[in-house]
Design a protein around this motif. Structure first.
Motif, PDB file in Angstrom:
ATOM      1  N   PHE A   1       9.939   5.925  -7.562  1.00 35.83           N
ATOM      2  CA  PHE A   1       9.363   7.181  -7.099  1.00 35.83           C
ATOM      3  C   PHE A   1       9.051   7.100  -5.614  1.00 35.83           C
ATOM      4  CE2 PHE A   1       8.444   6.626 -11.562  1.00 35.83           C
ATOM      5  CZ  PHE A   1       8.830   7.840 -12.095  1.00 35.83           C
ATOM      6  N   ALA A   2       9.361   8.159  -4.888  1.00 34.84           N
ATOM      7  CA  ALA A   2       9.072   8.231  -3.460  1.00 34.84           C
ATOM      8  C   ALA A   2       7.665   8.769  -3.249  1.00 34.84           C
ATOM      9  CB  ALA A   2      10.087   9.135  -2.763  1.00 34.84           C
TER      10      ALA A   2
ATOM     11  N   ILE B   1       0.837  -1.213   0.000  1.00 31.68           N
ATOM     12  CA  ILE B   1       0.000   0.000   0.000  1.00 31.68           C
ATOM     13  C   ILE B   1       0.866   1.256   0.000  1.00 31.68           C
ATOM     14  CG2 ILE B   1      -1.600   1.375   1.410  1.00 31.68           C
ATOM     15  CD1 ILE B   1      -2.891  -1.348   2.227  1.00 31.68           C
ATOM     16  N   LYS B   2       1.885   1.278   0.835  1.00 31.01           N
ATOM     17  CA  LYS B   2       2.723   2.471   0.944  1.00 31.01           C
ATOM     18  C   LYS B   2       3.629   2.668  -0.261  1.00 31.01           C
ATOM     19  CE  LYS B   2       2.704   2.518   5.983  1.00 31.01           C
ATOM     20  NZ  LYS B   2       3.516   2.317   7.202  1.00 31.01           N
ATOM     21  N   ASN B   3       3.880   1.627  -1.043  1.00 27.55           N
ATOM     22  CA  ASN B   3       4.744   1.743  -2.225  1.00 27.55           C
ATOM     23  C   ASN B   3       3.984   1.955  -3.531  1.00 27.55           C
ATOM     24  OD1 ASN B   3       7.271   1.591  -0.978  1.00 27.55           O
ATOM     25  ND2 ASN B   3       7.123  -0.627  -0.842  1.00 27.55           N
ATOM     26  N   ARG B   4       2.643   1.907  -3.494  1.00 26.90           N
ATOM     27  CA  ARG B   4       1.872   2.135  -4.724  1.00 26.90           C
ATOM     28  C   ARG B   4       2.072   3.575  -5.175  1.00 26.90           C
ATOM     29  NH1 ARG B   4      -1.294   4.875  -6.904  1.00 26.90           N
ATOM     30  NH2 ARG B   4      -1.794   6.008  -4.998  1.00 26.90           N
ATOM     31  N   ARG B   5       2.338   3.754  -6.445  1.00 26.86           N
ATOM     32  CA  ARG B   5       2.570   5.079  -7.013  1.00 26.86           C
ATOM     33  C   ARG B   5       1.821   5.232  -8.327  1.00 26.86           C
ATOM     34  NH1 ARG B   5       3.566   5.524  -2.863  1.00 26.86           N
ATOM     35  NH2 ARG B   5       5.484   5.873  -1.729  1.00 26.86           N
TER      36      ARG B   5
ATOM     37  N   ASN C   1      -7.787  -2.671  -5.868  1.00 24.00           N
ATOM     38  CA  ASN C   1      -7.206  -4.020  -5.818  1.00 24.00           C
ATOM     39  C   ASN C   1      -6.270  -4.251  -7.003  1.00 24.00           C
ATOM     40  OD1 ASN C   1      -8.664  -4.475  -3.497  1.00 24.00           O
ATOM     41  ND2 ASN C   1      -9.983  -6.063  -4.370  1.00 24.00           N
ATOM     42  N   ILE C   2      -6.663  -3.773  -8.177  1.00 24.72           N
ATOM     43  CA  ILE C   2      -5.795  -3.899  -9.363  1.00 24.72           C
ATOM     44  C   ILE C   2      -4.507  -3.124  -9.145  1.00 24.72           C
ATOM     45  CG2 ILE C   2      -5.536  -3.238 -11.798  1.00 24.72           C
ATOM     46  CD1 ILE C   2      -8.553  -3.828 -12.130  1.00 24.72           C
ATOM     47  N   LEU C   3      -4.621  -1.888  -8.667  1.00 23.76           N
ATOM     48  CA  LEU C   3      -3.444  -1.046  -8.480  1.00 23.76           C
ATOM     49  C   LEU C   3      -2.488  -1.639  -7.448  1.00 23.76           C
ATOM     50  CD1 LEU C   3      -5.168   2.474  -8.484  1.00 23.76           C
ATOM     51  CD2 LEU C   3      -4.096   1.278 -10.405  1.00 23.76           C
ATOM     52  N   LEU C   4      -3.025  -2.182  -6.366  1.00 26.32           N
ATOM     53  CA  LEU C   4      -2.172  -2.787  -5.343  1.00 26.32           C
ATOM     54  C   LEU C   4      -1.537  -4.076  -5.853  1.00 26.32           C
ATOM     55  CD1 LEU C   4      -4.326  -2.151  -2.151  1.00 26.32           C
ATOM     56  CD2 LEU C   4      -2.278  -0.904  -2.907  1.00 26.32           C
TER      57      LEU C   4
END
Length: 191
Positions: free
Chosen positions: A176-177, A12-16, A126-129
């Protein structure tokens, strides 16, 4: 259980959001896109209406060229911008897949429309994660003609259905951060 939490927390925290022009043209196996759609199918849904629908383009140029033409045909001369047309036309040049996400209104009128929209948004998340977990870059777009009536007509949707956006999937060579500008403490009130 702590391992599961750690894993999902990291994802979750790394999704960009990675814009299509930042992708590198690498091709995602269709099987992995199918796995992402399977994750979408497990979104929460009130009354089991399962309102999410997806149109998958394995050749992104097919969608992008149609999107550009739709913009040209539905924009009056005073508002038409050639650079926008070109952007829509070439947006898929470095993308592997395009997925059009749709909320198809269920046949249970007691369920509010916003719940159907929320369920479809959860399916998209859900797709993005899942994409993040597979090191797939993603961009959820609602720009251009995506939310306009012409897109609903193009997709042959009913009046009560909604286009929720277009997901551009691919690979990127960049990292990316993440940034959060408002502290969590300002978003939460404990009672």
């Amino acid at each position: 259980m702590a391992d599961y939490f750690s894993t999902i927390s990291t994802i979750i925290k790394n999704r960009r959001t990675i814009k299509p022009f930042m992708m590198n043209g690498g091709k995602i196996p269709d099987e992995q896109v199918s796995q992402l759609l399977e994750l979408a199918d497990w979104a929460p849904t009130h009354g089991y209406t399962e309102p999410w629908r997806f149109v998958v383009y394995t050749n992104p140029a097919d969608f992008c060229h149609q999107h550009a033409e739709m913009y040209k045909q539905n924009t009056d001369a005073a508002n038409y911008i050639e650079a926008s047309y070109t952007n829509f036309y070439t947006q898929g040049d470095k993308v592997s897949h395009v997925i059009v996400a749709i909320m198809e209104r269920g046949n249970l009128p007691k369920i509010p429309v916003f719940e159907e929209i929320a369920a479809t948004a959860a399916a998209i998340q859900n797709i993005l994660l899942g994409a993040t977990a597979l090191n797939i870059a993603s961009f959820w777009s609602t720009g251009g003609m995506i939310l306009k009536p012409a897109m609903k007509t193009f997709l042959k949707l009913n009046d009560e259905d909604e286009v929720m956006g277009v997901l551009y999937l691919g690979y990127t060579d960049e990292q990316f951060a993440g940034v959060r500008k408002i502290p969590l403490s300002e978003k939460v009130k404990w009672v």
